[in-house]
Design an enzyme around this catalytic site. Structure first.
Site, PDB file in Angstrom:
ATOM      1  N   ARG A 192      77.885 -14.870   8.089  1.00 14.60           N
ATOM      2  CA  ARG A 192      76.895 -15.695   8.779  1.00 14.60           C
ATOM      3  C   ARG A 192      76.823 -15.228  10.229  1.00 14.60           C
ATOM      4  NH1 ARG A 192      77.741 -20.938  11.714  1.00 14.60           N
ATOM      5  NH2 ARG A 192      75.657 -21.735  12.055  1.00 14.60           N
ATOM      6  N   GLU A 250      81.019 -23.504   9.299  1.00 18.74           N
ATOM      7  CA  GLU A 250      82.032 -23.150  10.309  1.00 18.74           C
ATOM      8  C   GLU A 250      83.251 -24.025  10.111  1.00 18.74           C
ATOM      9  OE1 GLU A 250      80.956 -23.302  14.471  1.00 18.74           O
ATOM     10  OE2 GLU A 250      79.070 -22.241  14.068  1.00 18.74           O
ATOM     11  N   GLU A 308      74.078 -26.469  14.986  1.00 15.66           N
ATOM     12  CA  GLU A 308      74.584 -27.593  15.769  1.00 15.66           C
ATOM     13  C   GLU A 308      73.605 -28.075  16.847  1.00 15.66           C
ATOM     14  OE1 GLU A 308      78.556 -26.994  17.190  1.00 15.66           O
ATOM     15  OE2 GLU A 308      79.327 -26.444  15.227  1.00 15.66           O
ATOM     16  N   HIS A 345      71.304 -20.015  17.621  1.00 14.90           N
ATOM     17  CA  HIS A 345      72.663 -20.440  17.973  1.00 14.90           C
ATOM     18  C   HIS A 345      72.737 -20.440  19.505  1.00 14.90           C
ATOM     19  CE1 HIS A 345      76.983 -20.668  16.220  1.00 14.90           C
ATOM     20  NE2 HIS A 345      77.066 -21.007  17.499  1.00 14.90           N
ATOM     21  N   ASN A 397      79.511 -27.873   9.868  1.00 10.84           N
ATOM     22  CA  ASN A 397      80.527 -27.263  10.732  1.00 10.84           C
ATOM     23  C   ASN A 397      81.541 -28.339  11.078  1.00 10.84           C
ATOM     24  OD1 ASN A 397      78.722 -25.162  10.684  1.00 10.84           O
ATOM     25  ND2 ASN A 397      78.292 -25.174  12.876  1.00 10.84           N
ATOM     26  N   TYR A 456      85.534 -29.197  12.761  1.00  9.96           N
ATOM     27  CA  TYR A 456      86.776 -28.794  13.434  1.00  9.96           C
ATOM     28  C   TYR A 456      87.808 -29.909  13.482  1.00  9.96           C
ATOM     29  CZ  TYR A 456      84.306 -24.580  14.533  1.00  9.96           C
ATOM     30  OH  TYR A 456      83.628 -23.397  14.391  1.00  9.96           O
TER      31      TYR A 456
HETATM   32  C1  FCB Z   1      81.037 -24.621  17.409  1.00  6.94           C
HETATM   33  C2  FCB Z   1      80.052 -23.515  17.687  1.00  6.94           C
HETATM   34  C3  FCB Z   1      80.635 -22.130  17.609  1.00  6.94           C
HETATM   35  C4  FCB Z   1      82.040 -22.073  18.154  1.00  6.94           C
HETATM   36  C5  FCB Z   1      82.893 -23.184  17.598  1.00  6.94           C
HETATM   37  C6  FCB Z   1      84.313 -23.166  18.078  1.00  6.94           C
HETATM   38  O1  FCB Z   1      80.617 -25.787  18.023  1.00  6.94           O
HETATM   39  O2  FCB Z   1      78.968 -23.564  16.783  1.00  6.94           O
HETATM   40  O3  FCB Z   1      79.765 -21.250  18.257  1.00  6.94           O
HETATM   41  O4  FCB Z   1      82.029 -22.028  19.515  1.00  6.94           O
HETATM   42  O5  FCB Z   1      82.315 -24.422  17.889  1.00  6.94           O
END
Ligand code: FCB
Length: 484
Positions: free
Chosen positions: A79, A384, A176, A123, A305, A307
């Site tokens: 991607r 992501e 995002e 992006h 995405n 985290y």
């Molecule tokens: C996300 C972004 C990506 C990267 C990660 C850690 O928010 O899409 O570009 O910076 O965080």
């Protein structure tokens, strides 16, 4: 008794993700003009250490080697994003063929190695000219708060669709949009660094509109087999307690982080509570007739995405004091229009990564099941997921990153968990293939499965890359994490 590995469905994609501004460099090559991130990173004080994407990891020149690296790791998908100012430098008018040729060659090389491309059109690198544009009569000040930007995006989407449509099957309009709108125009920790809550809400709507118009423009160019989706970063938002105040805080952040995009995209509406919560700031008259029909363009997939989760409560006494850290940088300004006096953020439990983000894979399972419930017919991809750690080559020249392996293991297991519970997840993209320019943190945070020496640009796969290669090759995840 040996316990079986976790098996993923046949055809599940094992990928890695990157973004143009974070890796390409070559900021002035072949007619590229500045994006808002070039301007922002060159503004003193905006990015840690004064780092910029001028050179980044020089992927614009090293793409062939980088594809070979991916092939060596057995990735089945990649991607990446297209740099708008490389393709359409002023954000309007005819395309620059040299810019498009770069992506044509990259895609051909990927396909030659059996790697399926997923193209993200946006992006975060808006051509600076569009940020600077003030169409007549506009008080919005250019960029995403200005409606015209959505139409410019659709034109650009059509250009890229025409150029790559014969060879790319997976397309994502935006990455995002929450960050573009609320970090770019609200807290100002991302480009263009404006701090105006109304501009942030306008930006969110125009990004939704851009998604719908862009998807329409792509559809006109692409063969029927092409799939068009979007990558969101929904917040797995949890109330601190079950009190009414904490549940209301959760509702508010769910509206501002999640439903502000999924409402228009999945259901064709802005929910009443979102409108009510922000009524003091705006009457939302920037939403015009027909917009919410356009934003609801059928999604062929939804990219998630993820985290870390967020924990919120009703506002505590000290809520208004001090700079806010929202995980992407510190600012005096809030990325949550209308919510500040009602909501406080808390650190979720769990070990922290180098970003100070807690490690909690259950948030990923929750989100995948949440969107399965909301849109059962829409396949999901994790577009992501990954973690930053302070990786350094050891004396043996290798980069050992057991924390990242552990993070990846637990999150890929969380995806498996969601699949068993009924989620139609078709692939996983590790963020990121390479260490790169981490926005406001510059090069100080390393997310790569492949280490980059920024002096020499040497690439060294970390132990996580070797570990991930085994998962990709077998389509199976060991049930338990076992350290090397
Ligand atoms: C996300 C972004 C990506 C990267 C990660 C850690 O928010 O899409 O570009 O910076 O965080």
């Amino acid at each position: 008794m040996a316990r079986e590995n976790l098996r993923f469905p046949p055809g599940f994609l094992w990928g890695a993700a990157t973004a143009a501004y974070q890796i390409e460099g070559a900021a002035r090559d072949d007619g590229r003009t500045p994006s808002i991130w070039d301007t922002f990173s060159h503004t003193p004080g905006k990015v840690l250490g004064g780092d910029t994407g001028d050179v980044a990891v020089d992927h614009y020149h090293r793409w062939r080697d980088d594809v070979r690296l991916m092939a060596g790791l057995g990735l089945t998908s990649y991607r990446f994003s297209v740099s708008w100012p490389r393709v359409q430098p002023t954000g309007r008018g005819p395309a620059v063929q040299r810019g498009l040729d770069f992506y044509r060659r990259l895609v051909d090389e990927l396909l030659a190695h059996g790697i399926q491309p997923m193209v993200t059109l946006y992006h975060w690198d808006l051509p600076q000219e569009l940020e600077d544009a003030f169409p007549s009569g506009s008080a919005a000040g250019g960029g995403w708060p200005e409606r015209d930007t959505a139409y410019r995006f659709a034109e650009y989407a059509g250009i890229v669709g025409e150029a790559l449509g014969d060879r790319v099957e997976m397309w994502s309009t935006l990455n995002e949009p929450w960050c573009s709108a609320f970090l770019g125009y609200g807290s100002g920790v991302h480009a263009p660094g404006r701090t105006d809550p109304v501009a942030a809400l306008r930006a969110a709507h125009h990004l939704n509109l851009a998604h719908g118009l862009g998807a329409q423009a792509l559809r006109e160019q692409l063969p029927a087999r092409a799939r068009i989706g979007v990558s969101l970063n929904p917040s797995a938002v949890r109330p601190l307690t079950a009190s009414a105040g904490d549940l209301d805080a959760r509702r508010r952040i769910d509206a501002l982080a999640n439903r502000v995009f999924t409402g228009p995209m999945l259901r064709g509406t802005y929910d009443d509570d979102l409108i009510a919560d922000t009524a003091r700031l705006t009457d939302w008259s920037f939403v015009q007739d027909d917009d919410l029909r356009i934003t609801r363009h059928p999604l062929d997939f939804l990219g998630i995405n993820y985290y870390a989760p967020a924990v919120v409560s009703a506002a505590t006494e000290d809520a208004a004091a001090g700079p806010r850290k929202d995980g992407h940088g510190a600012s005096e300004h809030s990325p949550w229009p209308g919510a500040d006096e009602h909501v406080s953020f808390h650190r979720a439990p769990g070990e922290l990564t180098a970003m100070d983000w807690p490690v909690d894979p259950t948030g990923l399972t929750d989100l995948l099941l949440e969107y399965t419930a909301q849109a059962p017919e829409v396949p999901l991809y994790v577009t992501e997921n990954g973690a930053a750690y302070d990786d350094k080559p050891g004396e043996d020249g290798q980069v050992h990153d057991p924390d990242r392996v552990r993070y990846l293991h637990s999150h890929i297991a969380a995806v498996h968990h969601a699949i068993l519970a009924g989620a139609d997840v078709r692939g996983y993209f590790l963020w990121s293939l390479l260490d790169n320019f981490e926005w406001a943190y510059g090069y100080s945070k390393r997310f790569g499965a492949v280490h980059v020496d920024y002096e020499t640009q040497a690439r060294t796969p970390k132990s996580s890359a070797h570990w991930y290669a085994k998962v990709a090759a077998s389509g199976e995840l060991p049930r338990e994490y076992v350290a090397d």
